[in-house]
Design a protein around this motif. Sequence first.
Motif, PDB file in Angstrom:
ATOM      1  N   THR A 191       0.705  -1.376  -0.092  1.00 53.23           N
ATOM      2  CA  THR A 191      -0.126   0.052  -0.156  1.00 53.23           C
ATOM      3  C   THR A 191       0.740   0.726  -0.036  1.00 53.23           C
ATOM      4  OG1 THR A 191      -0.426  -0.760   2.471  1.00 53.23           O
ATOM      5  CG2 THR A 191      -1.513  -0.995   1.645  1.00 53.23           C
ATOM      6  N   LYS A 192       0.168   2.274  -0.935  1.00 49.06           N
ATOM      7  CA  LYS A 192       0.933   3.545  -1.052  1.00 49.06           C
ATOM      8  C   LYS A 192       1.260   4.460   1.093  1.00 49.06           C
ATOM      9  CE  LYS A 192       0.919   8.322  -2.913  1.00 49.06           C
ATOM     10  NZ  LYS A 192       0.194   8.761  -4.342  1.00 49.06           N
ATOM     11  N   GLY A 193       0.470   4.019   1.321  1.00 52.83           N
ATOM     12  CA  GLY A 193       0.942   4.908   2.794  1.00 52.83           C
ATOM     13  C   GLY A 193       1.629   4.484   3.552  1.00 52.83           C
ATOM     14  N   GLU A 194       1.367   3.209   3.477  1.00 48.05           N
ATOM     15  CA  GLU A 194       2.301   2.540   4.171  1.00 48.05           C
ATOM     16  C   GLU A 194       4.150   2.832   4.149  1.00 48.05           C
ATOM     17  OE1 GLU A 194       2.684  -1.850   6.776  1.00 48.05           O
ATOM     18  OE2 GLU A 194       1.512  -1.675   4.812  1.00 48.05           O
ATOM     19  N   ILE A 195       3.735   2.907   2.385  1.00 47.34           N
ATOM     20  CA  ILE A 195       5.499   2.872   1.810  1.00 47.34           C
ATOM     21  C   ILE A 195       5.660   4.311   1.754  1.00 47.34           C
ATOM     22  CG2 ILE A 195       6.623   3.169  -0.439  1.00 47.34           C
ATOM     23  CD1 ILE A 195       4.790   0.736  -1.638  1.00 47.34           C
ATOM     24  N   GLU A 196       5.072   5.544   2.210  1.00 45.23           N
ATOM     25  CA  GLU A 196       5.273   6.498   2.910  1.00 45.23           C
ATOM     26  C   GLU A 196       6.142   6.799   3.448  1.00 45.23           C
ATOM     27  OE1 GLU A 196       3.958  11.248   1.763  1.00 45.23           O
ATOM     28  OE2 GLU A 196       2.266   8.937   0.984  1.00 45.23           O
ATOM     29  N   ALA A 197       5.379   6.541   4.651  1.00 49.45           N
ATOM     30  CA  ALA A 197       5.422   6.067   5.915  1.00 49.45           C
ATOM     31  C   ALA A 197       6.496   5.997   6.584  1.00 49.45           C
ATOM     32  CB  ALA A 197       4.216   6.379   7.370  1.00 49.45           C
ATOM     33  N   GLN A 198       7.296   4.772   5.719  1.00 49.04           N
ATOM     34  CA  GLN A 198       8.394   3.898   5.843  1.00 49.04           C
ATOM     35  C   GLN A 198       9.308   4.821   5.622  1.00 49.04           C
ATOM     36  OE1 GLN A 198       7.654   0.114   3.711  1.00 49.04           O
ATOM     37  NE2 GLN A 198       6.769  -0.545   5.965  1.00 49.04           N
ATOM     38  N   MET A 199       8.968   5.350   3.887  1.00 51.22           N
ATOM     39  CA  MET A 199      10.210   6.648   3.723  1.00 51.22           C
ATOM     40  C   MET A 199      10.638   7.181   4.555  1.00 51.22           C
ATOM     41  SD  MET A 199      12.140   6.684   1.127  1.00 51.22           S
ATOM     42  CE  MET A 199      11.697   5.945  -0.708  1.00 51.22           C
ATOM     43  N   ARG A 200      10.151   8.157   5.188  1.00 49.30           N
ATOM     44  CA  ARG A 200      10.054   9.238   5.531  1.00 49.30           C
ATOM     45  C   ARG A 200      10.394   9.268   6.893  1.00 49.30           C
ATOM     46  NH1 ARG A 200       7.271  14.031   4.037  1.00 49.30           N
ATOM     47  NH2 ARG A 200       5.435  13.610   2.527  1.00 49.30           N
ATOM     48  N   PHE A 201      10.301   7.704   7.225  1.00 46.58           N
ATOM     49  CA  PHE A 201      11.236   8.131   8.746  1.00 46.58           C
ATOM     50  C   PHE A 201      12.362   7.280   8.271  1.00 46.58           C
ATOM     51  CE2 PHE A 201      12.982   4.890  11.667  1.00 46.58           C
ATOM     52  CZ  PHE A 201      13.153   6.407  12.596  1.00 46.58           C
ATOM     53  N   LEU A 202      12.886   6.724   7.369  1.00 48.30           N
ATOM     54  CA  LEU A 202      14.111   5.957   6.764  1.00 48.30           C
ATOM     55  C   LEU A 202      14.916   7.728   6.559  1.00 48.30           C
ATOM     56  CD1 LEU A 202      12.985   2.869   5.809  1.00 48.30           C
ATOM     57  CD2 LEU A 202      15.173   3.041   7.546  1.00 48.30           C
ATOM     58  N   ALA A 203      13.790   8.218   5.477  1.00 52.58           N
ATOM     59  CA  ALA A 203      15.403   9.349   5.160  1.00 52.58           C
ATOM     60  C   ALA A 203      14.749  10.409   5.677  1.00 52.58           C
ATOM     61  CB  ALA A 203      14.581   9.489   3.510  1.00 52.58           C
ATOM     62  N   SER A 204      14.470  10.452   7.121  1.00 50.41           N
ATOM     63  CA  SER A 204      14.259  11.753   8.090  1.00 50.41           C
ATOM     64  C   SER A 204      15.482  12.607   9.289  1.00 50.41           C
ATOM     65  CB  SER A 204      13.274  11.805   9.061  1.00 50.41           C
ATOM     66  OG  SER A 204      14.283  10.920  10.043  1.00 50.41           O
ATOM     67  N   ASP A 205      15.609  14.037   8.395  1.00 55.59           N
ATOM     68  CA  ASP A 205      16.367  14.742   9.255  1.00 55.59           C
ATOM     69  C   ASP A 205      16.941  14.052  10.637  1.00 55.59           C
ATOM     70  OD1 ASP A 205      16.204  15.975   7.663  1.00 55.59           O
ATOM     71  OD2 ASP A 205      15.448  18.125   8.579  1.00 55.59           O
ATOM     72  N   GLU A 206      15.845  13.279  11.428  1.00 60.72           N
ATOM     73  CA  GLU A 206      17.147  12.582  12.805  1.00 60.72           C
ATOM     74  C   GLU A 206      17.352  11.587  12.677  1.00 60.72           C
ATOM     75  OE1 GLU A 206      13.270  15.260  12.993  1.00 60.72           O
ATOM     76  OE2 GLU A 206      13.273  13.596  11.502  1.00 60.72           O
ATOM     77  N   LEU A 207      17.641  10.932  11.344  1.00 58.39           N
ATOM     78  CA  LEU A 207      18.273   9.940  11.385  1.00 58.39           C
ATOM     79  C   LEU A 207      20.265  10.516  10.884  1.00 58.39           C
ATOM     80  CD1 LEU A 207      16.497   7.904  11.979  1.00 58.39           C
ATOM     81  CD2 LEU A 207      16.372   6.436  10.643  1.00 58.39           C
ATOM     82  N   MET A 208      20.129  11.712  10.502  1.00 57.75           N
ATOM     83  CA  MET A 208      21.248  12.109  10.388  1.00 57.75           C
ATOM     84  C   MET A 208      22.084  10.998   9.160  1.00 57.75           C
ATOM     85  SD  MET A 208      21.514  14.401  12.040  1.00 57.75           S
ATOM     86  CE  MET A 208      23.198  15.228  12.317  1.00 57.75           C
ATOM     87  N   GLY A 209      21.557  10.820   7.998  1.00 55.34           N
ATOM     88  CA  GLY A 209      21.844  10.294   6.891  1.00 55.34           C
ATOM     89  C   GLY A 209      22.200   9.220   7.066  1.00 55.34           C
ATOM     90  N   ARG A 210      22.139   7.962   8.285  1.00 53.61           N
ATOM     91  CA  ARG A 210      22.115   6.821   7.854  1.00 53.61           C
ATOM     92  C   ARG A 210      23.806   6.439   7.312  1.00 53.61           C
ATOM     93  NH1 ARG A 210      18.591   7.563   4.829  1.00 53.61           N
ATOM     94  NH2 ARG A 210      19.426   5.689   3.161  1.00 53.61           N
ATOM     95  N   ARG A 211      24.682   7.381   8.130  1.00 53.48           N
ATOM     96  CA  ARG A 211      25.864   6.556   7.946  1.00 53.48           C
ATOM     97  C   ARG A 211      26.011   5.248   9.059  1.00 53.48           C
ATOM     98  NH1 ARG A 211      30.587   8.115   5.142  1.00 53.48           N
ATOM     99  NH2 ARG A 211      32.500   8.394   5.611  1.00 53.48           N
TER     100      ARG A 211
END
Length: 514
Positions: free
Chosen positions: A48-68
């Motif tokens: 589903t689109k909504g679930e994908i969008e929510a996951q994307m917004r978390f993983l690529a959020s500022d709070e994860l600081m670029g996931r280095r």
Amino acid sequence: MNYLLTAALATLTVAGAWAQPQPKTTKPRTKIGTTVLPLPGRPEPAVTKGEIEAQMRFLASDELMGRRTGEPGNAVAARYIAEQYRMLGLKPAGDQGDYLQRFSLDKIGAAQSATLLIGTDTLRLGKELVVMAGGPATVSGGIVYAGYGLTDGEEGYKGQDVKGKIVVVQGGSPDAKSPREIFRAANEKRKLATQKGAAALLELYSESIPWGFVNQYFSREQVNLPVAETSEAPVTHLWINNANNKYKQLKENGQAVTLKTSGRSQLSVSTANVAGIIEGTDPALKNEYVILSAHFDHVGVGKQGGSPYQPSDSIFNGARDNAFGTVSILAAAKALSQQRPKRSVLVLALTGEEVGLLGSTYYADHPLVPLKQTIFDLNTDGAGYNDTTLVSVIGLERTGAKAEIEAAAKAAGLSVFAEPAPEQGLFDRSDNVAFAAKGIPAPTFSPGFKAFDEAIGKYYHQAIDNPESLDMNYVYRFCEAYAHAARLIANRTTRPQWSAGDKYEAAGKALYGK
């Protein structure tokens, strides 16, 4: 314990981020609507689109600081993915009865100084020299030339005692062509020189990677897999720009040199791949595995990113590269766990891709399911997209599952473009190559592009690669196509095979005995 502590501290960091000054201004946020239900007749109704969008917004959020890799934001991403696996009921495939495959990396700081005196010539850091590894050193004496420095044979150390001496070796190896192969050869040389007690290792570099790129790369922090499985410090290792064989005198035993270098600081850090299993339904085929892989790391913040940035926007969020791929394997995990295929599926989120394909290299050398029972790796990764009517597949014509991939894309309303940007050598630049090198057919399923153009370059490894800039309708259809391709491949009657004559065909025959 250290890894879990890091993750816990990272979570506290994220929780407190709202109260702290941010490294960049807050971006405008678009409102997430209600979950978009799958349309009737869609190939994978669980996606589903909504679930994908929510996951994307978390993983690529500022709070994860670029996931280095090796930093707190990366650990938080790993924990998030693991909990998604748990929610879906995947069987833990990690090394401690959970979803994490833990391993250590060496974080190596840039050298501050280095000079090499050869007669009246002085070679300097940032010009003719780069420091690859090792601590501070001041050493003088006659050099010992050891060919490629990879063996004890004629093209190596045969008959030579190099303990306490400066060893000079030829760059690369007779077979090293790609950047990955060149760096692997360098690591092996350093490992052997360290074991032999050399005082320093000088490598005469004249390989295919331009010296300007080499110089820029080694002026930044690197993250590497440990060269040796011991605590022994690596030998001081330098590359010398030997274009046009300029320093051929260094191939003469006894040539006097003086080396001075600050060396590079080294810190061991913990990281992890994230792995879960969906057991197949067929009594016989469930003992075979299809791997679904995507790297979840990105390049970090500020100077770590390696590209220009603005003070107001210094976080490299990595929505396209590769939160996009990560949400794709999560979508496939949901679809396949709700309606299981005949073969078993290992859902594998990999760390360390951006710093040298480290997570996939570690997995290939320490597999969680037997490589001989792993029939395919459907990797997903990409720099972005410039065509939302298609998916691009690197290795489509080589890896034996063209029909399934094309059928899956068509079912999601997309077409397939094979082998985009061939001049870029993309097959050997993503995590799929670690599996291919072991003999496992392993294409990369990428967002739609045909060439590296301005639309790709605008976002590739740039600080503006944020979720807000994505076409979420396209992300949804891409995830659907990926999940369906995974299903069709896992349900195949026969195993996919390398194309005849492919460079990895021999490795496949060695692995599978065919």
